[in-house]
Write a protein that holds these residues in place. Structure first.
Motif, PDB file in Angstrom:
ATOM      1  N   HIS A  69      71.957  69.616  56.176  1.00 38.72           N
ATOM      2  CA  HIS A  69      70.507  69.560  55.904  1.00 38.72           C
ATOM      3  C   HIS A  69      69.834  70.926  56.035  1.00 38.72           C
ATOM      4  CE1 HIS A  69      70.333  65.219  55.457  1.00 38.72           C
ATOM      5  NE2 HIS A  69      71.142  65.116  56.500  1.00 38.72           N
ATOM      6  N   ASP A  94      67.925  55.146  48.838  1.00 33.40           N
ATOM      7  CA  ASP A  94      66.546  55.613  48.986  1.00 33.40           C
ATOM      8  C   ASP A  94      66.059  56.196  47.664  1.00 33.40           C
ATOM      9  OD1 ASP A  94      64.154  56.046  50.225  1.00 33.40           O
ATOM     10  OD2 ASP A  94      64.825  57.750  51.444  1.00 33.40           O
ATOM     11  N   LEU A  95      64.733  56.261  47.510  1.00 29.41           N
ATOM     12  CA  LEU A  95      64.100  56.814  46.313  1.00 29.41           C
ATOM     13  C   LEU A  95      63.120  57.902  46.707  1.00 29.41           C
ATOM     14  CD1 LEU A  95      63.079  53.537  44.409  1.00 29.41           C
ATOM     15  CD2 LEU A  95      65.209  54.793  44.189  1.00 29.41           C
ATOM     16  N   SER A  96      62.984  58.893  45.834  1.00 30.46           N
ATOM     17  CA  SER A  96      61.955  59.915  45.984  1.00 30.46           C
ATOM     18  C   SER A  96      61.332  60.118  44.610  1.00 30.46           C
ATOM     19  CB  SER A  96      62.549  61.235  46.493  1.00 30.46           C
ATOM     20  OG  SER A  96      61.608  62.295  46.352  1.00 30.46           O
ATOM     21  N   SER A  97      60.042  59.829  44.477  1.00 25.02           N
ATOM     22  CA  SER A  97      59.392  59.957  43.173  1.00 25.02           C
ATOM     23  C   SER A  97      59.393  61.400  42.689  1.00 25.02           C
ATOM     24  CB  SER A  97      57.956  59.429  43.248  1.00 25.02           C
ATOM     25  OG  SER A  97      57.214  60.154  44.222  1.00 25.02           O
ATOM     26  N   ARG A  98      59.526  62.351  43.610  1.00 26.22           N
ATOM     27  CA  ARG A  98      59.506  63.772  43.254  1.00 26.22           C
ATOM     28  C   ARG A  98      60.899  64.305  42.929  1.00 26.22           C
ATOM     29  NH1 ARG A  98      60.111  68.491  46.134  1.00 26.22           N
ATOM     30  NH2 ARG A  98      60.379  67.296  48.044  1.00 26.22           N
ATOM     31  N   MET A  99      61.929  63.753  43.617  1.00 25.16           N
ATOM     32  CA  MET A  99      63.267  64.318  43.487  1.00 25.16           C
ATOM     33  C   MET A  99      64.232  63.441  42.694  1.00 25.16           C
ATOM     34  SD  MET A  99      63.736  65.827  47.349  1.00 25.16           S
ATOM     35  CE  MET A  99      65.299  66.609  46.937  1.00 25.16           C
ATOM     36  N   VAL A 101      66.894  59.732  43.175  1.00 28.35           N
ATOM     37  CA  VAL A 101      67.400  58.657  44.037  1.00 28.35           C
ATOM     38  C   VAL A 101      68.579  59.177  44.855  1.00 28.35           C
ATOM     39  CG1 VAL A 101      66.663  56.886  42.407  1.00 28.35           C
ATOM     40  CG2 VAL A 101      69.011  57.711  42.319  1.00 28.35           C
ATOM     41  N   PHE A 102      68.753  58.599  46.046  1.00 32.39           N
ATOM     42  CA  PHE A 102      69.814  59.016  46.951  1.00 32.39           C
ATOM     43  C   PHE A 102      70.871  57.917  47.054  1.00 32.39           C
ATOM     44  CE2 PHE A 102      66.184  61.574  48.135  1.00 32.39           C
ATOM     45  CZ  PHE A 102      66.755  62.832  48.347  1.00 32.39           C
ATOM     46  N   LEU A 112      72.164  63.145  46.080  1.00 32.31           N
ATOM     47  CA  LEU A 112      70.979  63.034  45.231  1.00 32.31           C
ATOM     48  C   LEU A 112      71.355  62.954  43.767  1.00 32.31           C
ATOM     49  CD1 LEU A 112      67.856  63.280  44.740  1.00 32.31           C
ATOM     50  CD2 LEU A 112      68.209  65.766  44.689  1.00 32.31           C
ATOM     51  N   ARG A 122      59.831  55.051  34.972  1.00 39.91           N
ATOM     52  CA  ARG A 122      60.131  54.787  36.378  1.00 39.91           C
ATOM     53  C   ARG A 122      60.585  53.349  36.614  1.00 39.91           C
ATOM     54  NH1 ARG A 122      58.381  58.895  39.889  1.00 39.91           N
ATOM     55  NH2 ARG A 122      58.692  60.811  38.678  1.00 39.91           N
TER      56      ARG A 122
END
Length: 300
Positions: A69, A94-99, A101-102, A112, A122
């Motif tokens: 990290h 997990d999801l990140s609207s900016r980056m 999905v994990f 990622l 989306r």
């Protein structure tokens, strides 16, 4: 999980350590929080939390290298589900609207899938619990990323279906979404395409659905549908209209002349399906149309 068959590893000493490598390294020294591992002149740190129990100096261990990290090259004894040069199904965690999905790849740091490798809409993105068929790549800094497999990669392991598959129900997972529909891979590794007209809901990448094989192509690929066979759907639509009528005291202000948009809104079916179901009920003398209304015929 679909995965390439692994080659027997010989573990040649690399000229330079890099993320994504799985190799044998030797414990060169210990610290209070972990171990330094050596391969040739290169060293990398293995935290105690990433070791499978206490290690001794000069002990040889199998490790996977990744960027932690803090973007430092580090080692873990937890081996990944999917390594460089392989592909497999990984779960979305997990999801990140900016980056993006994990994904869970079997080590502490999640993988990622960058936003550029996901659908533009989306609502077509995968959700936690979905599975993506991916392979690994590196960004400009050498950090590991996941990317959905290409059509060429799917063809390496997909299996041709035979004609006997027609009308069978199968489970399949979406590996690619396009404007016209979605490509899926069945449990038996058959490639299936479902056109948007054959969907009962908008499908998303990584979604697993129960569907029906509607056609087996000459090349062994499948066309699929989330809808029942016409003769089955025919009867279900008619029963749906009867239930609606009975809940309205046997009458409704909708007939085969009603606008398609109204029918879609009220019954979630096309004008064609509505007319077909209504025609079935009229032929069986269960309903009739009178002055712009459809009414249940009372049986004597």
């Amino acid at each position: 999980m679909y995965k390439q068959k692994k080659q027997v590893r010989t573990y040649k000493q690399p000229s330079q350590l890099d993320s994504g490598m799985t190799l044998l390294m030797t414990v060169s020294r210990k610290t209070d929080i972990g171990y330094f591992l050596q391969s040739g002149k290169d060293e990398v740190f293995l935290h105690k939390n990433e070791a499978h129990g206490p290690l001794d100096v000069d002990e040889e261990v199998e490790v996977f290298l990744y960027h932690d990290h803090e973007n430092r090259l580090a080692a873990t004894m937890d081996l990944p589900y999917v390594a460089m040069g392989e592909y497999g199904w990984l779960e979305v965690v997990d999801l990140s609207s900016r980056m993006g999905v994990f994904l869970d790849n079997g080590i502490n740091k999640h993988l990622l899938v960058f936003i550029d490798d996901l659908p533009k809409l989306r609502d077509e993105w995968p959700r936690p619990g979905d599975r993506l068929l991916v392979t690994l790549k590196k960004d400009k800094q050498g950090r590991l990323l996941a990317q959905p497999v290409t059509e060429q990669e799917v063809l390496q392991f997909s299996v041709q279906a035979d004609a006997g598959m027609k009308n069978k129900n199968v489970e399949a997972t979406v590996y690619k979404v396009i404007a016209a529909g979605a490509f899926l891979l069945t449990e038996d590794e058959h490639v299936m395409f479902i056109h948007r007209d054959e969907m009962t809901e908008r499908m998303r990448l990584g979604q697993t659905v129960r569907c029906r094989v509607s056609f087996v192509r000459e090349d062994g690929r499948l066309n699929g549908s989330m809808r029942e066979r016409k003769e089955v759907q025919y009867g279900e639509d008619a029963e749906k209209l009867l239930r609606y009528l009975n809940n309205r005291d046997g009458a409704m202000p909708y007939t085969d002349k009603t606008d398609a948009d109204v029918i879609q809104e009220k019954f979630q079916m096309s004008k064609f399906s509505f007319k077909r179901a209504l025609g079935k009920l009229m032929k069986e003398r269960r309903v009739e149309q009178v002055d712009g209304w459809t009414k249940v015929i009372k049986q004597e």
